[in-house]
Design a protein around this motif. Sequence first.
Motif, PDB file in Angstrom:
ATOM      1  N   GLU A  41      36.615  43.091   6.907  1.00 31.78           N
ATOM      2  CA  GLU A  41      37.504  42.464   5.945  1.00 31.78           C
ATOM      3  C   GLU A  41      37.229  40.968   5.827  1.00 31.78           C
ATOM      4  OE1 GLU A  41      38.522  44.392   8.552  1.00 31.78           O
ATOM      5  OE2 GLU A  41      38.929  46.224   7.407  1.00 31.78           O
ATOM      6  N   GLU A  42      37.048  40.300   6.975  1.00 33.74           N
ATOM      7  CA  GLU A  42      36.779  38.861   6.963  1.00 33.74           C
ATOM      8  C   GLU A  42      35.399  38.573   6.393  1.00 33.74           C
ATOM      9  OE1 GLU A  42      37.685  34.999   7.085  1.00 33.74           O
ATOM     10  OE2 GLU A  42      39.096  36.611   7.569  1.00 33.74           O
ATOM     11  N   LYS A  65      35.489  38.622   2.677  1.00 31.31           N
ATOM     12  CA  LYS A  65      36.121  37.430   2.098  1.00 31.31           C
ATOM     13  C   LYS A  65      35.168  36.242   2.054  1.00 31.31           C
ATOM     14  CE  LYS A  65      40.783  38.509   3.700  1.00 31.31           C
ATOM     15  NZ  LYS A  65      41.831  38.111   4.653  1.00 31.31           N
ATOM     16  N   ARG A  66      34.179  36.219   2.930  1.00 30.08           N
ATOM     17  CA  ARG A  66      33.316  35.041   3.060  1.00 30.08           C
ATOM     18  C   ARG A  66      32.065  35.057   2.191  1.00 30.08           C
ATOM     19  NH1 ARG A  66      34.094  32.028   8.508  1.00 30.08           N
ATOM     20  NH2 ARG A  66      36.271  32.543   8.838  1.00 30.08           N
ATOM     21  N   VAL A 119      30.354  42.287  -1.537  1.00 30.45           N
ATOM     22  CA  VAL A 119      31.756  42.436  -1.112  1.00 30.45           C
ATOM     23  C   VAL A 119      32.123  43.923  -1.081  1.00 30.45           C
ATOM     24  CG1 VAL A 119      34.171  42.022  -1.756  1.00 30.45           C
ATOM     25  CG2 VAL A 119      32.491  40.157  -1.895  1.00 30.45           C
ATOM     26  N   LYS A 174      33.207  46.254   2.225  1.00 34.71           N
ATOM     27  CA  LYS A 174      34.512  46.927   2.303  1.00 34.71           C
ATOM     28  C   LYS A 174      34.369  48.418   2.517  1.00 34.71           C
ATOM     29  CE  LYS A 174      37.297  43.652  -0.332  1.00 34.71           C
ATOM     30  NZ  LYS A 174      38.079  43.432  -1.554  1.00 34.71           N
TER      31      LYS A 174
END
Length: 164
Positions: free
Chosen positions: A144-145, A148-149, A156, A160
């Motif tokens: 998840e992190e 986001k980055r 992305v 996920k």
Amino acid sequence: MKATHKKNAKVASRPKNRRQEDRKPARPPSAARRQVAALPFRRTATGDIEILLVTSRESGRFIIPKGWPMKRLDDADAAAKEAYEEAGVVGKVKRKSIGDYIYWKRFERSFELLKVDVYALEVRQQRADWPEKNARKSGWLSKEEAAKRVDEPGLVALLKEFAG
């Protein structure tokens, strides 16, 4: 008179002052050149997946290790080699791509749309020293992190959905 007509025809056929957003990319996505990338991952003691991200050398943004296909290596092995060179990790690379994404690569004087085929790499070891150790930062993050980055929407989505 004919020469003038031809000259005017050439001038009339050229577009005038096209705005940047009206310009088409040099290559459509279907014709994009390819790169290969490793998605380095490991499992925690609780069974969660962590992803290793590295920074790009020029912009410092978070990416996964990637590079150009190599003549004497298949794509999975080339991706694993990039992971070693950029992040110092070695492990078992999956032979089949887990997916792909596209991004705009910045060159010295231009941008080019590239397609990146991604291969999962289950990390067994991170070496103490590797070729690009001093050129990049790296870090282990939750899926998840990590999602986001990174900036690329296709990457992305891969992060996920990744199940290991």
